[in-house]
Design an enzyme around this catalytic site. Structure first.
Site, PDB file in Angstrom:
ATOM      1  N   PRO A  18       0.833  -1.211   0.000  1.00  0.00           N
ATOM      2  CG  PRO A  18       0.087  -0.916   2.205  1.00  0.00           C
ATOM      3  CD  PRO A  18       0.887  -1.840   1.316  1.00  0.00           C
ATOM      4  CB  CYS A  19       3.506   2.417  -2.254  1.00  0.00           C
ATOM      5  SG  CYS A  19       2.763   1.736  -3.719  1.00  0.00           S
ATOM      6  CG  HIS A  20      -2.449   3.764  -1.347  1.00  0.00           C
ATOM      7  ND1 HIS A  20      -2.326   2.409  -1.585  1.00  0.00           N
ATOM      8  CD2 HIS A  20      -3.373   3.896  -0.375  1.00  0.00           C
ATOM      9  CE1 HIS A  20      -3.153   1.769  -0.787  1.00  0.00           C
ATOM     10  NE2 HIS A  20      -3.802   2.637  -0.035  1.00  0.00           N
TER      11      HIS A  20
END
Length: 126
Positions: free
Chosen positions: A62-64
């Site tokens: 979940p790099c967001h």
DNA sequence: ATCGTGACTGGGA
DNA sequence: ATCCCAGCCACGA
């Protein structure tokens, strides 16, 4: 003395930590590159964290949920669609201010390892 | 091997 | 308050 191997291994360890840490970010929360970097052992070099995430784009991470210290979605351009990052965060309950930045004081998540480290830290400022 | 760039941060002017 | 600069690590040319 295989120092070279150690160095390489260390690098891998750093990337691995970044990935692991990023994957542990709770839904609806966000953290900063600098925090991740510090949690990985280096207080600076937040850039390297971004580079590590760059290689993790195709991963399930979940790099967001990783933004800069200002709460700006600096990496949105790397999500294919510039609005994808914000949409994902909004869908998770993350709120934004008028500037389009994440409300850090409300959604900032600090890695447990850092909380453990700060221990005797004085109380937050008013 | 050197130079420049980058999903960053903190400090100084 | 904003703008500029230096430090940091990894990587491509």
């Amino acid at each position: 003395m295989k120092r070279k191997i150690q160095s390489d291994r260390k690098k891998k360890d750093f990337f691995d930590k970044v990935y692991d840490l990023t994957a542990k970010i709770p839904k609806g929360k966000v953290t900063t590159y600098g925090l991740i970097a510090e949690a990985c052992g280096i207080r600076s070099s937040a850039r390297t964290v971004g580079w590590a995430l760059n290689g993790a784009q195709e991963s399930n991470l979940p790099c967001h949920r990783v933004v800069n210290r200002n709460g700006t979605l600096t990496g949105r351009v790397h999500f294919g669609d510039p609005n994808l990052m914000e949409e994902l965060l909004r869908s998770e309950g993350v709120e934004f201010d008028d500037d389009g930045n994440v409300i850090m004081q409300k959604h900032l998540w600090i890695p447990p390892i850092l909380e453990r480290r700060k221990k005797k830290q004085k109380k937050s400022r008013s």
